[in-house]
Design a protein around this motif. Sequence first.
Motif, PDB file in Angstrom:
ATOM      1  N   VAL A 128     -46.360 -31.204  -6.907  1.00  0.00           N
ATOM      2  CA  VAL A 128     -46.677 -32.316  -7.979  1.00  0.00           C
ATOM      3  C   VAL A 128     -47.022 -31.780  -9.503  1.00  0.00           C
ATOM      4  O   VAL A 128     -46.757 -31.849 -10.537  1.00  0.00           O
ATOM      5  N   LEU A 129     -47.457 -30.272  -9.364  1.00  0.00           N
ATOM      6  CA  LEU A 129     -48.261 -29.402 -10.546  1.00  0.00           C
ATOM      7  C   LEU A 129     -46.129 -28.868 -11.424  1.00  0.00           C
ATOM      8  O   LEU A 129     -46.150 -29.381 -12.456  1.00  0.00           O
ATOM      9  N   SER A 130     -45.717 -28.805 -10.487  1.00  0.00           N
ATOM     10  CA  SER A 130     -44.506 -28.343 -10.772  1.00  0.00           C
ATOM     11  C   SER A 130     -43.722 -29.691 -11.562  1.00  0.00           C
ATOM     12  O   SER A 130     -42.918 -29.024 -12.980  1.00  0.00           O
ATOM     13  N   ALA A 131     -43.377 -30.940 -11.103  1.00  0.00           N
ATOM     14  CA  ALA A 131     -43.073 -31.885 -11.449  1.00  0.00           C
ATOM     15  C   ALA A 131     -43.769 -32.859 -13.274  1.00  0.00           C
ATOM     16  O   ALA A 131     -43.004 -32.943 -13.826  1.00  0.00           O
ATOM     17  N   HIS A 132     -44.640 -32.204 -12.726  1.00  0.00           N
ATOM     18  CA  HIS A 132     -45.531 -32.734 -14.231  1.00  0.00           C
ATOM     19  C   HIS A 132     -45.854 -31.503 -15.079  1.00  0.00           C
ATOM     20  O   HIS A 132     -45.296 -31.916 -16.161  1.00  0.00           O
ATOM     21  N   ILE A 133     -44.909 -30.578 -15.151  1.00  0.00           N
ATOM     22  CA  ILE A 133     -44.851 -29.230 -16.392  1.00  0.00           C
ATOM     23  C   ILE A 133     -42.779 -29.901 -16.115  1.00  0.00           C
ATOM     24  O   ILE A 133     -43.051 -29.995 -17.629  1.00  0.00           O
ATOM     25  N   LEU A 134     -42.454 -30.840 -15.156  1.00  0.00           N
ATOM     26  CA  LEU A 134     -41.225 -30.198 -15.654  1.00  0.00           C
ATOM     27  C   LEU A 134     -41.037 -31.993 -16.931  1.00  0.00           C
ATOM     28  O   LEU A 134     -40.311 -32.366 -17.711  1.00  0.00           O
ATOM     29  N   PHE A 135     -42.277 -33.221 -16.480  1.00  0.00           N
ATOM     30  CA  PHE A 135     -42.267 -34.055 -16.635  1.00  0.00           C
ATOM     31  C   PHE A 135     -42.997 -33.595 -18.681  1.00  0.00           C
ATOM     32  O   PHE A 135     -42.522 -34.532 -19.268  1.00  0.00           O
ATOM     33  N   PHE A 136     -43.813 -33.168 -18.866  1.00  0.00           N
ATOM     34  CA  PHE A 136     -44.502 -32.580 -20.384  1.00  0.00           C
ATOM     35  C   PHE A 136     -43.087 -32.298 -20.830  1.00  0.00           C
ATOM     36  O   PHE A 136     -43.610 -32.181 -22.151  1.00  0.00           O
ATOM     37  N   ASN A 137     -41.833 -31.488 -20.454  1.00  0.00           N
ATOM     38  CA  ASN A 137     -40.882 -31.373 -20.861  1.00  0.00           C
ATOM     39  C   ASN A 137     -39.537 -31.632 -20.707  1.00  0.00           C
ATOM     40  O   ASN A 137     -38.678 -31.868 -21.823  1.00  0.00           O
ATOM     41  N   SER A 138     -39.844 -32.586 -20.820  1.00  0.00           N
ATOM     42  CA  SER A 138     -38.507 -33.903 -20.298  1.00  0.00           C
ATOM     43  C   SER A 138     -38.908 -35.168 -20.984  1.00  0.00           C
ATOM     44  O   SER A 138     -38.787 -34.940 -22.858  1.00  0.00           O
ATOM     45  N   TRP A 139     -39.450 -35.789 -20.266  1.00  0.00           N
ATOM     46  CA  TRP A 139     -40.222 -37.344 -21.367  1.00  0.00           C
ATOM     47  C   TRP A 139     -41.366 -36.835 -22.364  1.00  0.00           C
ATOM     48  O   TRP A 139     -41.210 -37.668 -23.048  1.00  0.00           O
TER      49      TRP A 139
END
Length: 448
Positions: free
Chosen positions: A62-73
């Motif tokens: 969830v943390l990893s995916a949260h960061i990916l959303f942080f830098n995409s969306w």
Amino acid sequence: MDSSASTINQIYPLDEEKNGQAPAHDGVIQGFDKETEAVERNLSANNASSVPNGGTMAWLQVLSAHILFFNSWGIVNTFGSYETFYQIDFLSSSTSSAIAWIGSIQAFLLLFVGACTGPLFDKGYAIELTIGGSLFLVFGQMMLSLCKEYWQVLLAQGICIGIGCGLVCVPSTAILTQYFSTKIATAVGITAAGSSFGGIIYPIVFHRLQPSIGFPWATRVIGFMMLGTQLVSLAVYKVRSLPDKKRDLVDFAAFKEPPYAIFVFGMFVGFIGLYQPFFYIQEFAIEKHITNSNLGFYILPIMNAASAFGRVIPGILSDKVGPMNVMIPCTFVAALAGFCLIAVKSPAGLIILAIVYGFFSGTIVSSSSTVVVYLSQNNKSKMGTRLGQLFGVASFGMLIGTPVGGVVLDDYSYTSLFVFAGVFVVSAGVFIIISRKFYKGLKLMIRA
């Protein structure tokens, strides 16, 4: 591990009596290491009982995916700040519609490339997609710092960063289905909140640094922030299982299911209007003298801050009552807030409407993935493909929405722009209701 060993023993029984001696356990273990690993890695994606629904590794995803959303969306949600800066200063000779094409192409590629990466995720290329996306994101941001002309900005910010966003789009959502089932809406909500935090932090960083150190270095600072956070995401990202066979680029059977097909079309319609306020609200606040230029630049971070709560809180509620039941009313409230922007005259009124629109529009974005997860419970092994199809279809709404909104603004007024946005968001709500009718009916007390 005991269940895996039992499975191996059933598949490869040991003939202990044949040779009249004790079995050579070490030899069996060595001989079947690869088979054991294969069984463990190819756990059925449709087996809900094998999903951990918690634990350290699950929440790290969830943390990893949260960061990916942080830098995409999150980067997509930041474009409103760039839009205002370009319109006032950097690209002042360009029209609102022309500038909007940069952000719309970026958002389009996020979703469209995501459609292509869904099957690649299903084939086991999640890490490769995430690494590739990280490289495109950071490289595009650094190249943006060197840009002087419109076409250069379009290539760096619109296309290069857009491709990077798209490469990490599906891996950031689909990984969660390998670790969560009963808590999937909560996990997706926390993940999707990353886009809101990106939309809070990056605009503030840009607004505070650009006047003092200039556009190039303000842009590079954001690039270094992206690099550092992406390294954290890559360090903890771990694929738990792979589908047992390769998947096609498109799952045509999904479009034969009315709930899925209607919902995906509804998202296409909704995304035409949904991001109009995110792109134009800062410019609206400053140009109409509702706020001064300093406060005007903070309207977008305020909207994104509200959006963070709109992604997490309804996500928790969705686990209890179902994502469609949460998404439908939130869609209509977001549309109402969009219409109300027409009448706003004061900073307080604008801030309140930005909070309301941010909160409920955030629910639309985060819940759309959760709805597809619910509609695909019998096809979890095709989750990446089905999510990719959602993103792919919705991407065309993103592509045409804000540039058309720019034309509406240039030719008419902000009133026409907000009416345009609100009508399409309302239409999306109607399609979600129709999708729910085919899925579980229209009875209010049914979890859907």
